[in-house]
Design a protein around this motif. Structure first.
Motif, PDB file in Angstrom:
ATOM      1  N   SER A 195       0.839  -1.192   0.000  1.00 12.37           N
ATOM      2  CA  SER A 195       0.000   0.000   0.000  1.00 12.37           C
ATOM      3  C   SER A 195       0.883   1.254   0.000  1.00 12.37           C
ATOM      4  O   SER A 195       1.881   1.310   0.709  1.00 12.37           O
ATOM      5  CB  SER A 195      -0.880  -0.039   1.249  1.00 12.37           C
ATOM      6  OG  SER A 195      -1.787   1.004   1.187  1.00 12.37           O
ATOM      7  N   SER A 214      -1.959   3.208  -7.666  1.00 11.33           N
ATOM      8  CA  SER A 214      -3.107   4.017  -8.105  1.00 11.33           C
ATOM      9  C   SER A 214      -2.630   5.259  -8.847  1.00 11.33           C
ATOM     10  O   SER A 214      -3.270   5.713  -9.800  1.00 11.33           O
ATOM     11  CB  SER A 214      -3.947   4.471  -6.909  1.00 11.33           C
ATOM     12  OG  SER A 214      -4.334   3.378  -6.138  1.00 11.33           O
ATOM     13  N   LYS A 231      -3.694   6.925 -12.474  1.00 13.38           N
ATOM     14  CA  LYS A 231      -4.076   8.327 -12.690  1.00 13.38           C
ATOM     15  C   LYS A 231      -3.257   8.944 -13.826  1.00 13.38           C
ATOM     16  O   LYS A 231      -3.754   9.775 -14.580  1.00 13.38           O
ATOM     17  CB  LYS A 231      -3.871   9.144 -11.414  1.00 13.38           C
ATOM     18  CG  LYS A 231      -4.867   8.785 -10.303  1.00 13.38           C
ATOM     19  CD  LYS A 231      -4.588   9.614  -9.066  1.00 13.38           C
ATOM     20  CE  LYS A 231      -5.241   9.006  -7.834  1.00 13.38           C
ATOM     21  NZ  LYS A 231      -4.723   9.606  -6.598  1.00 13.38           N
ATOM     22  N   ASP A 265      -8.692  -0.597 -10.251  1.00  6.06           N
ATOM     23  CA  ASP A 265      -7.979  -0.341  -8.993  1.00  6.06           C
ATOM     24  C   ASP A 265      -8.576  -1.198  -7.888  1.00  6.06           C
ATOM     25  O   ASP A 265      -9.607  -0.841  -7.322  1.00  6.06           O
ATOM     26  CB  ASP A 265      -8.056   1.154  -8.647  1.00  6.06           C
ATOM     27  CG  ASP A 265      -6.989   1.550  -7.641  1.00  6.06           C
ATOM     28  OD1 ASP A 265      -6.428   0.650  -6.969  1.00  6.06           O
ATOM     29  OD2 ASP A 265      -6.720   2.756  -7.519  1.00  6.06           O
TER      30      ASP A 265
HETATM   31  P1  ADP Z   1      -5.394   2.906  -2.158  1.00  5.13           P
HETATM   32  O1  ADP Z   1      -6.532   1.952  -1.979  1.00  5.13           O
HETATM   33  O2  ADP Z   1      -5.060   3.174  -3.587  1.00  5.13           O
HETATM   34  O3  ADP Z   1      -4.200   2.616  -1.315  1.00  5.13           O
HETATM   35  P2  ADP Z   1      -5.709   5.168  -0.433  1.00  5.13           P
HETATM   36  O4  ADP Z   1      -6.609   4.723   0.656  1.00  5.13           O
HETATM   37  O5  ADP Z   1      -4.231   5.288  -0.255  1.00  5.13           O
HETATM   38  O6  ADP Z   1      -6.021   4.290  -1.709  1.00  5.13           O
HETATM   39  O7  ADP Z   1      -6.210   6.567  -0.982  1.00  5.13           O
HETATM   40  C1  ADP Z   1      -7.555   6.820  -1.300  1.00  5.13           C
HETATM   41  C2  ADP Z   1      -7.643   8.193  -1.969  1.00  5.13           C
HETATM   42  O8  ADP Z   1      -7.029   9.189  -1.137  1.00  5.13           O
HETATM   43  C3  ADP Z   1      -6.909   8.232  -3.300  1.00  5.13           C
HETATM   44  O9  ADP Z   1      -7.676   8.947  -4.239  1.00  5.13           O
HETATM   45  C4  ADP Z   1      -5.614   8.950  -3.015  1.00  5.13           C
HETATM   46  O10 ADP Z   1      -5.217   9.732  -4.124  1.00  5.13           O
HETATM   47  C5  ADP Z   1      -5.980   9.854  -1.850  1.00  5.13           C
HETATM   48  N1  ADP Z   1      -4.837   9.989  -0.951  1.00  5.13           N
HETATM   49  C6  ADP Z   1      -3.998   9.020  -0.545  1.00  5.13           C
HETATM   50  N2  ADP Z   1      -3.049   9.502   0.266  1.00  5.13           N
HETATM   51  C7  ADP Z   1      -3.296  10.826   0.385  1.00  5.13           C
HETATM   52  C8  ADP Z   1      -2.673  11.899   1.082  1.00  5.13           C
HETATM   53  N3  ADP Z   1      -1.575  11.721   1.814  1.00  5.13           N
HETATM   54  N4  ADP Z   1      -3.218  13.119   0.961  1.00  5.13           N
HETATM   55  C9  ADP Z   1      -4.302  13.319   0.228  1.00  5.13           C
HETATM   56  N5  ADP Z   1      -4.943  12.359  -0.481  1.00  5.13           N
HETATM   57  C10 ADP Z   1      -4.455  11.136  -0.391  1.00  5.13           C
END
Ligand code: ADP
Ligand code: ADP
Length: 235
Positions: A44, A49, A53, A168
């Motif tokens: 993770s 992801s 994008k 995704d």
């Molecule tokens: P994933 O399932 O891809 O690991 P995350 O839970 O990391 O997804 O992220 C979910 C959403 O939040 C995504 O759209 C990602 O771009 C956004 N995101 C992830 N990390 C951050 C961050 N540090 N600050 C702002 N947005 C974030």
């Protein structure tokens, strides 16, 4: 020439000079051939992801280049379909109306959409058959199981016949049995229609069952550390 090419791609969230910014991808080079099923796998936060994008044009690289079909990606692309861990269906629309949504958005004049509606409906029904959905067209998302909702979501991603399907973790929220059914659904639809797939997952079994090529990411900064071709016999 490959359908998707990354050359020396860096992607940073936040400003260059901000110490809280995150270098999500660093120096990523990758080729994805047309018609190929590719999986991106890794822990993770390693930038999987973010790669989707960049392919879809929702983000532009800070360095290096991303091309799709030989053209630099400089805006969101219409030739991609996307699906996510959450099916994200609109609860006030029937499944049929949910799947039609991308066509409604893309077609510039409401009139042409209305004129072609019988043909569009026929395509939705054909897709429903291909993914094993029956008698759901007039039901609402909340009347369906999670696995059925995810099938609808897949149909919505495919209704405009994209060349490229970006997924995704689409199976991440499903129980093991439903997940394996959906693996086979995805395989058969891709076999029938021959679009290119880029699947983000952290499930190695899923990646090797589905993909012809698996790219393995390292954490921090996100970059591809191995690329493996999966022999036909393992899939
Ligand atoms: P994933 O399932 O891809 O690991 P995350 O839970 O990391 O997804 O992220 C979910 C959403 O939040 C995504 O759209 C990602 O771009 C956004 N995101 C992830 N990390 C951050 C961050 N540090 N600050 C702002 N947005 C974030
Ligand atoms: P993965 O899909 O592999 O879980 P992501 O591509 O979602 O990883 O995220 C890669 C890194 O970028 C993570 O450190 C995440 O927190 C960060 N990130 C993702 N989206 C955003 C965002 N919108 N704003 C700030 N940081 C983000």
């Amino acid at each position: 020439r490959p359908l998707v090419e990354f050359r020396g791609v860096d992607l940073r969230y936040g400003e260059d000079d901000d110490e809280d910014s995150t270098l999500a991808l660093s120096g990523v080079d990758v080729d994805i051939a047309a018609g190929e099923f590719t999986a991106l796998i890794g822990p993770s936060g390693c930038g999987k992801s973010t790669m989707l994008k960049l392919i879809s044009g929702l983000r532009l690289p800070n360095a290096g280049g991303v091309t799709v079909a030989g053209r630099e990606v400089d805006r969101p692309l219409k030739i991609v379909g996307m699906a996510f861990q959450s099916p994200a269906l609109l609860p006030w629309r029937t499944t049929l109306a949910n799947v039609l949504l991308p066509l409604e958005i893309v077609e510039p004049h409401c009139r042409t959409f209305k004129r072609d509606l019988p043909r569009h409906r026929e395509r939705v029904h054909e897709l429903f058959r291909q993914v094993g959905l029956r008698d759901v067209a007039h039901r609402y998302p909340w009347q369906l199981s999670g696995g059925m909702q995810q099938r609808v979501s897949l149909c919505r991603a495919l209704i405009h016949e994209p060349e490229l399907l970006l997924l995704d973790e689409p199976f991440g929220a499903l129980d093991a049995f439903t997940r394996e059914d959906l693996w086979d659904v995805l395989k058969s639809v891709q076999h029938a229609r021959r679009f290119t797939v880029v699947l983000v997952t952290h499930d190695l079994v899923e990646a090797t069952y589905l993909a012809e090529t698996v790219h393995v990411f390292s954490q921090r900064p996100g970059r591809i550390i191995h690329t493996r071709r999966i022999p036909e016999a393992c899939r």
